[in-house]
Design a protein around this motif. Structure first.
Motif, mmCIF file in Angstrom:
data_model
loop_
_atom_site.group_PDB
_atom_site.id
_atom_site.type_symbol
_atom_site.label_atom_id
_atom_site.label_comp_id
_atom_site.label_asym_id
_atom_site.label_seq_id
_atom_site.Cartn_x
_atom_site.Cartn_y
_atom_site.Cartn_z
ATOM 1 N N TYR A 1 -9.549 -13.180 4.148
ATOM 2 C CA TYR A 1 -9.818 -12.226 5.214
ATOM 3 C C TYR A 1 -10.840 -11.201 4.770
ATOM 4 N N ASP A 2 -11.420 -10.501 5.774
ATOM 5 C CA ASP A 2 -12.455 -9.510 5.490
ATOM 6 C C ASP A 2 -11.874 -8.209 4.971
ATOM 7 N N ALA A 3 -10.703 -7.861 5.477
ATOM 8 C CA ALA A 3 -10.108 -6.575 5.129
ATOM 9 C C ALA A 3 -8.597 -6.671 5.240
ATOM 10 N N VAL A 4 -7.941 -5.728 4.628
ATOM 11 C CA VAL A 4 -6.481 -5.642 4.719
ATOM 12 C C VAL A 4 -6.092 -4.290 5.282
ATOM 13 N N LEU A 5 -5.198 -4.313 6.263
ATOM 14 C CA LEU A 5 -4.521 -3.108 6.725
ATOM 15 C C LEU A 5 -3.039 -3.405 6.593
ATOM 16 N N ALA A 6 -2.452 -2.914 5.528
ATOM 17 C CA ALA A 6 -1.060 -3.233 5.216
ATOM 18 C C ALA A 6 -0.385 -2.079 4.492
ATOM 19 N N ASN A 7 -0.705 -0.846 4.924
ATOM 20 C CA ASN A 7 -0.088 0.320 4.313
ATOM 21 C C ASN A 7 -0.386 0.399 2.811
ATOM 22 N N VAL A 8 -1.594 -0.013 2.420
ATOM 23 C CA VAL A 8 -1.981 -0.026 1.010
ATOM 24 C C VAL A 8 -2.461 1.364 0.581
ATOM 25 N N THR A 9 -1.872 1.873 -0.471
ATOM 26 C CA THR A 9 -2.236 3.177 -1.001
ATOM 27 C C THR A 9 -3.407 3.063 -1.973
ATOM 28 N N VAL A 10 -4.322 4.023 -1.908
ATOM 29 C CA VAL A 10 -5.447 4.067 -2.844
ATOM 30 C C VAL A 10 -4.939 4.475 -4.220
ATOM 31 N N THR A 11 -5.279 3.687 -5.230
ATOM 32 C CA THR A 11 -4.933 4.034 -6.604
ATOM 33 C C THR A 11 -6.160 3.858 -7.493
ATOM 34 N N LYS A 12 -6.114 4.489 -8.647
ATOM 35 C CA LYS A 12 -7.209 4.381 -9.609
ATOM 36 C C LYS A 12 -7.429 2.924 -10.005
ATOM 37 N N ASP A 13 -6.376 2.211 -10.316
ATOM 38 C CA ASP A 13 -6.499 0.823 -10.758
ATOM 39 C C ASP A 13 -7.039 -0.071 -9.647
ATOM 40 N N GLN B 1 2.058 10.999 13.999
ATOM 41 C CA GLN B 1 0.964 11.976 14.072
ATOM 42 C C GLN B 1 0.843 12.792 12.803
ATOM 43 N N LYS B 2 1.956 13.031 12.128
ATOM 44 C CA LYS B 2 1.927 13.859 10.927
ATOM 45 C C LYS B 2 1.224 13.169 9.767
ATOM 46 N N GLU B 3 0.883 11.889 9.919
ATOM 47 C CA GLU B 3 0.193 11.158 8.870
ATOM 48 C C GLU B 3 -1.307 11.071 9.121
ATOM 49 N N ALA B 4 -1.795 11.786 10.129
ATOM 50 C CA ALA B 4 -3.211 11.717 10.503
ATOM 51 C C ALA B 4 -4.104 12.299 9.413
ATOM 52 N N VAL B 5 -5.308 11.719 9.305
ATOM 53 C CA VAL B 5 -6.340 12.279 8.437
ATOM 54 C C VAL B 5 -7.392 12.938 9.321
ATOM 55 N N GLU B 6 -8.041 13.970 8.802
ATOM 56 C CA GLU B 6 -9.081 14.650 9.568
ATOM 57 C C GLU B 6 -10.331 13.792 9.677
ATOM 58 N N ASP B 7 -10.572 12.972 8.681
ATOM 59 C CA ASP B 7 -11.692 12.034 8.713
ATOM 60 C C ASP B 7 -11.435 10.958 7.672
ATOM 61 N N SER B 8 -12.124 9.832 7.818
ATOM 62 C CA SER B 8 -11.984 8.746 6.858
ATOM 63 C C SER B 8 -12.890 8.995 5.662
ATOM 64 N N GLU B 9 -12.398 8.615 4.488
ATOM 65 C CA GLU B 9 -13.172 8.748 3.246
ATOM 66 C C GLU B 9 -13.284 7.405 2.564
ATOM 67 N N VAL B 10 -14.398 7.181 1.875
ATOM 68 C CA VAL B 10 -14.578 5.967 1.088
ATOM 69 C C VAL B 10 -14.209 6.249 -0.362
ATOM 70 N N ASN B 11 -13.302 5.462 -0.881
ATOM 71 C CA ASN B 11 -12.871 5.537 -2.292
ATOM 72 C C ASN B 11 -12.564 6.965 -2.761
ATOM 73 N N PRO B 12 -11.631 7.655 -2.102
ATOM 74 C CA PRO B 12 -11.267 9.011 -2.529
ATOM 75 C C PRO B 12 -10.428 8.970 -3.810
ATOM 76 N N PRO B 13 -10.135 10.119 -4.393
ATOM 77 C CA PRO B 13 -9.211 10.134 -5.525
ATOM 78 C C PRO B 13 -7.895 9.480 -5.124
ATOM 79 N N GLY B 14 -7.338 8.671 -6.013
ATOM 80 C CA GLY B 14 -6.105 7.961 -5.714
ATOM 81 C C GLY B 14 -5.047 8.220 -6.754
ATOM 82 N N LEU B 15 -3.901 7.593 -6.574
ATOM 83 C CA LEU B 15 -2.840 7.735 -7.546
ATOM 84 C C LEU B 15 -3.333 7.252 -8.918
ATOM 85 N N GLY B 16 -3.115 8.048 -9.910
ATOM 86 C CA GLY B 16 -3.575 7.713 -11.249
ATOM 87 C C GLY B 16 -4.855 8.398 -11.649
ATOM 88 N N ASP B 17 -5.617 8.910 -10.657
ATOM 89 C CA ASP B 17 -6.817 9.692 -10.963
ATOM 90 C C ASP B 17 -6.396 11.081 -11.403
#
Length: 328
Positions: free
Chosen positions: A140-152, A311-327
């Motif tokens: 697939y081209d992309a995944v949307l599966a509640n994946v959290t951004v992490t350093k690794d 609604q409480k999980e909303a982001v103000e804007d989308s970011e590409v590769n932000p700091p993640g868990l482990g950073d």
């Protein structure tokens, strides 16, 4: 937060307090059927809401996003944005009352991205553990599966954020507990949590902190199934349940006699983000980020989050590769 914990959730109903992704849309997917239940049994109140939520939320083409798609990128299925997800539990993703269509936050957001990119949406449902290999192998081209951004993960994949990773603490509606937002608030309480999860790590850290402060000990409670956890909470054997906010927000929205007592950052004490995940260097993260920016601005994003109660999980804007868990 990952969906490791969601794997253990049984089929969800609104009366079940769990321990702890689309739908049919104007021809946007090729794996859906008519929006009607296949059973003659009366629908539950939750099923009625799920049936209503099969109605697509669409948006227009975003030329700025389209212009950023790499000229040499070949979509897995020409003309489609093929996304990987899995049917776990509402509101992240669940089987609709027709028992054929998968709906939820991940699919609704994927549809908005596909619309923005001038593509139809194709959904591939598989186990959560398959997403890294699925992306790497071109399934697939992309995944949307509640994946959290992490350093690794950023070493192998690119990300465009679309929700905050948030843990929720929920208590019964008749509870005297007003708020649970930090370690001091859990002193003396019995809290249900899933073993081996990030939320367990937070809870156990708080318990140890309180011991050092000389506060009344709190207790972590573990249950093997949702029914037992629900009974423990409603009968008073437990004071609260701590887990992925989306799951309990959905239940509270649909009749469960529980309410939010506090939100905790998924990467506590740091923020964590849920993101669309694509192959490293594919060039898709930027057009997806621009697409998300557009639907955040036009209100469609908020519309999706509202109907799923997150609604409480909303982001103000989308970011590409932000700091993640482990950073650091």
């Amino acid at each position: 937060m990952t969906l490791r914990f969601y794997k253990n959730i049984l089929s969800v109903s609104i009366i079940t307090v769990g321990l702890a992704l689309v739908g049919c849309s104007n021809g946007h997917t090729d794996n859906n059927s008519a929006n009607t239940p296949t059973s003659s049994k009366p629908l539950t109140s939750e099923q009625k809401v799920l049936l209503e939520n099969m109605t697509p939320i669409d948006t227009g083409v975003n030329q700025a996003a389209i212009a950023k798609i790499p000229k040499n990128y070949n979509f897995v299925n020409p003309g489609y944005l093929t996304i990987g997800t899995y049917a776990g539990s509402p509101p992240i993703a669940v089987m609709a009352p027709d028992n054929k269509t998968v709906i939820g936050t991940e699919v609704d957001i994927a549809r908005l991205i596909a619309d923005s990119l001038g593509l139809k949406l194709k959904v591939v449902v598989s186990s959560w553990e398959d997403w890294p290999l699925g992306i790497s192998s071109g399934k697939y081209d992309a995944v949307l599966a509640n994946v959290t951004v992490t350093k690794d993960r950023k070493e192998k994949f690119d990300f465009a954020t679309y929700r905050q990773d948030v843990l929720g603490v929920y208590v019964p509606d008749n509870s005297p507990v007003k708020k649970i937002e930090n370690a001091d608030d859990i002193a003396g309480l019995k809290i249900i949590v899933g073993a081996g999860t990030n939320q367990e790590k937070v809870l156990l850290t708080w318990i140890e902190d309180n011991k050092k402060k000389g506060l009344k000990p709190a207790q972590a409670l573990y249950y093997n199934d949702n029914a037992s956890a629900s009974l423990a909470l409603q009968s008073g054997r437990a004071d609260a349940i701590l887990g992925p906010n989306a799951v309990y927000a959905w239940q509270a929205l649909n009749g469960a006699k529980i309410h939010l007592a506090g939100l905790i950052k998924g990467g506590w004490p740091r923020r964590a983000d849920i993101a669309v995940t694509v192959k490293k260097g594919s060039g898709l993260a930027e057009p997806i980020q621009i697409a998300l920016h557009g639907v955040i601005q036009d209100g469609k994003y908020a519309q999706v989050l509202k109907r799923w109660g997150v609604q409480k999980e909303a982001v103000e804007d989308s970011e590409v590769n932000p700091p993640g868990l482990g950073d650091q």
